[in-house]
Scaffold this motif. Sequence first.
Motif, PDB file in Angstrom:
ATOM      1  N   GLY A 109       8.195  -4.204 -11.156  1.00 57.64           N
ATOM      2  CA  GLY A 109       7.063  -3.578 -10.492  1.00 57.64           C
ATOM      3  C   GLY A 109       6.263  -2.682 -11.415  1.00 57.64           C
ATOM      4  N   THR A 110       5.721  -3.245 -12.483  1.00 56.09           N
ATOM      5  CA  THR A 110       4.869  -2.454 -13.365  1.00 56.09           C
ATOM      6  C   THR A 110       3.518  -2.238 -12.679  1.00 56.09           C
ATOM      7  N   PRO A 111       2.821  -1.143 -13.016  1.00 56.00           N
ATOM      8  CA  PRO A 111       1.500  -0.915 -12.415  1.00 56.00           C
ATOM      9  C   PRO A 111       0.551  -2.094 -12.608  1.00 56.00           C
ATOM     10  N   LYS A 112       0.616  -2.732 -13.770  1.00 51.46           N
ATOM     11  CA  LYS A 112      -0.254  -3.878 -14.024  1.00 51.46           C
ATOM     12  C   LYS A 112       0.029  -5.012 -13.050  1.00 51.46           C
ATOM     13  N   GLN A 113       1.311  -5.309 -12.834  1.00 52.50           N
ATOM     14  CA  GLN A 113       1.686  -6.384 -11.923  1.00 52.50           C
ATOM     15  C   GLN A 113       1.326  -6.034 -10.476  1.00 52.50           C
ATOM     16  N   MET A 114       1.509  -4.775 -10.103  1.00 51.67           N
ATOM     17  CA  MET A 114       1.188  -4.347  -8.746  1.00 51.67           C
ATOM     18  C   MET A 114      -0.322  -4.399  -8.501  1.00 51.67           C
ATOM     19  N   PHE A 115      -1.095  -3.971  -9.496  1.00 55.13           N
ATOM     20  CA  PHE A 115      -2.553  -4.058  -9.399  1.00 55.13           C
ATOM     21  C   PHE A 115      -2.979  -5.510  -9.237  1.00 55.13           C
ATOM     22  N   LYS A 116      -2.383  -6.390 -10.045  1.00 54.76           N
ATOM     23  CA  LYS A 116      -2.741  -7.806 -10.004  1.00 54.76           C
ATOM     24  C   LYS A 116      -2.429  -8.415  -8.643  1.00 54.76           C
ATOM     25  N   GLN A 117      -1.255  -8.106  -8.094  1.00 51.36           N
ATOM     26  CA  GLN A 117      -0.895  -8.652  -6.787  1.00 51.36           C
ATOM     27  C   GLN A 117      -1.868  -8.196  -5.708  1.00 51.36           C
ATOM     28  N   ALA A 118      -2.164  -6.903  -5.690  1.00 50.90           N
ATOM     29  CA  ALA A 118      -3.076  -6.376  -4.675  1.00 50.90           C
ATOM     30  C   ALA A 118      -4.476  -6.964  -4.852  1.00 50.90           C
ATOM     31  N   PHE A 119      -4.912  -7.076  -6.100  1.00 49.96           N
ATOM     32  CA  PHE A 119      -6.233  -7.634  -6.366  1.00 49.96           C
ATOM     33  C   PHE A 119      -6.315  -9.084  -5.895  1.00 49.96           C
ATOM     34  N   MET A 120      -5.281  -9.871  -6.196  1.00 48.16           N
ATOM     35  CA  MET A 120      -5.288 -11.280  -5.818  1.00 48.16           C
ATOM     36  C   MET A 120      -5.250 -11.448  -4.300  1.00 48.16           C
ATOM     37  N   VAL A 121      -4.447 -10.626  -3.615  1.00 43.06           N
ATOM     38  CA  VAL A 121      -4.398 -10.701  -2.153  1.00 43.06           C
ATOM     39  C   VAL A 121      -5.763 -10.366  -1.564  1.00 43.06           C
ATOM     40  N   GLY A 122      -6.418  -9.347  -2.129  1.00 35.98           N
ATOM     41  CA  GLY A 122      -7.722  -8.946  -1.616  1.00 35.98           C
ATOM     42  C   GLY A 122      -8.828  -9.929  -1.924  1.00 35.98           C
ATOM     43  N   ILE A 123      -8.845 -10.449  -3.145  1.00 39.27           N
ATOM     44  CA  ILE A 123      -9.969 -11.286  -3.590  1.00 39.27           C
ATOM     45  C   ILE A 123      -9.862 -12.715  -3.078  1.00 39.27           C
ATOM     46  N   SER A 124      -8.670 -13.129  -2.651  1.00 41.20           N
ATOM     47  CA  SER A 124      -8.464 -14.545  -2.326  1.00 41.20           C
ATOM     48  C   SER A 124      -8.758 -14.895  -0.868  1.00 41.20           C
ATOM     49  N   ASN A 125      -9.327 -13.960  -0.123  1.00 42.35           N
ATOM     50  CA  ASN A 125      -9.660 -14.252   1.269  1.00 42.35           C
ATOM     51  C   ASN A 125     -11.170 -14.368   1.429  1.00 42.35           C
ATOM     52  N   PRO A 126     -11.704 -15.584   1.510  1.00 44.66           N
ATOM     53  CA  PRO A 126     -13.164 -15.749   1.605  1.00 44.66           C
ATOM     54  C   PRO A 126     -13.746 -15.184   2.885  1.00 44.66           C
ATOM     55  N   LYS A 127     -12.919 -14.995   3.914  1.00 42.94           N
ATOM     56  CA  LYS A 127     -13.429 -14.433   5.157  1.00 42.94           C
ATOM     57  C   LYS A 127     -13.931 -13.005   4.956  1.00 42.94           C
TER      58      LYS A 127
END
Length: 208
Positions: A109-127
Motif C-alpha cells: 500500500g504505497t501512496p503511489k499505488q493507492m493514488f493510482k487505484q483511486a484515480f483509476m476507479v474514479g476515471i474509469s466510470n464514463p457515467k
Amino acid sequence: MSFDTWLLYFFAVLLIAISPGTMAVLSMSHGMHYGKTRCLATAFGSVTSALILMMASAAGLGALLSATEYGFSILKYCGAAYLIFLGIKLLLTKASGQGLDLQHIKSKGTPKQMFKQAFMVGISNPKDLLFFAALFPQFIDMSAPQGPQLAILATTWAVVDFSFVMLYASMANVLAPTLRTSNKLHWFDRTSGGVFITLAAILVTREN
C-alpha cells in the motif's frame, strides 16, 4: 455566482458524496489496511480523477459520449473490468492462523499505488462524465463569465470529495483494530470485493 446558487449546489454535492459507491468502498478498504495518513493519497487520486472528468465535460466530451454509443460502451466496459479486477483481488485475500499478514499488505500500500487505484476507479466510470455534463449547466449563469463559475463548482466538489474520502477512510480505520483482534478483517475484504463486482455488474447492465 450568487450565494444561494452555490449553497444549493453544495447541498447537492453533499448528498452525492454521502451516497455509498465504489470510491467509498475503496476508501474504507484503504483506511482499514493502511491508516488515515496514507489515505491522503487515495483522496488526492479521487479528486484528481474528478477534476479531469469535470474539465472533459466542460470541453464537451460528456455530450459526445452520450451521443456516441460505441465510445461510451468501451469506456463503460473498461471501467467495469477494472472494478472486477479489484474485486477479485479482495476476494482472494487469505487469513493466516494469526489473522491477516498485515505487514505484507502494508508493504503493497504505497501512496503511489493507492493514488493510482483511486484515480483509476474514479476515471474509469464514463457515467461521471455525463453526470457532470448534466449537473453543471443547472448552476451556471450563461450571461456571466463561465470560467470563474466553473472554478467555484470544481473547487467545491474537490473539497467535499476529499473530505468524504478521508471520512470513510477514518471510520474504517477506527474499526480496523476490532476486526484484526477478532480475525474478521479478511471478511471485510471479501465483502468489499463482492461489492466491487456487484457494482461492475450494475455498471454494464444499466442502460446509458
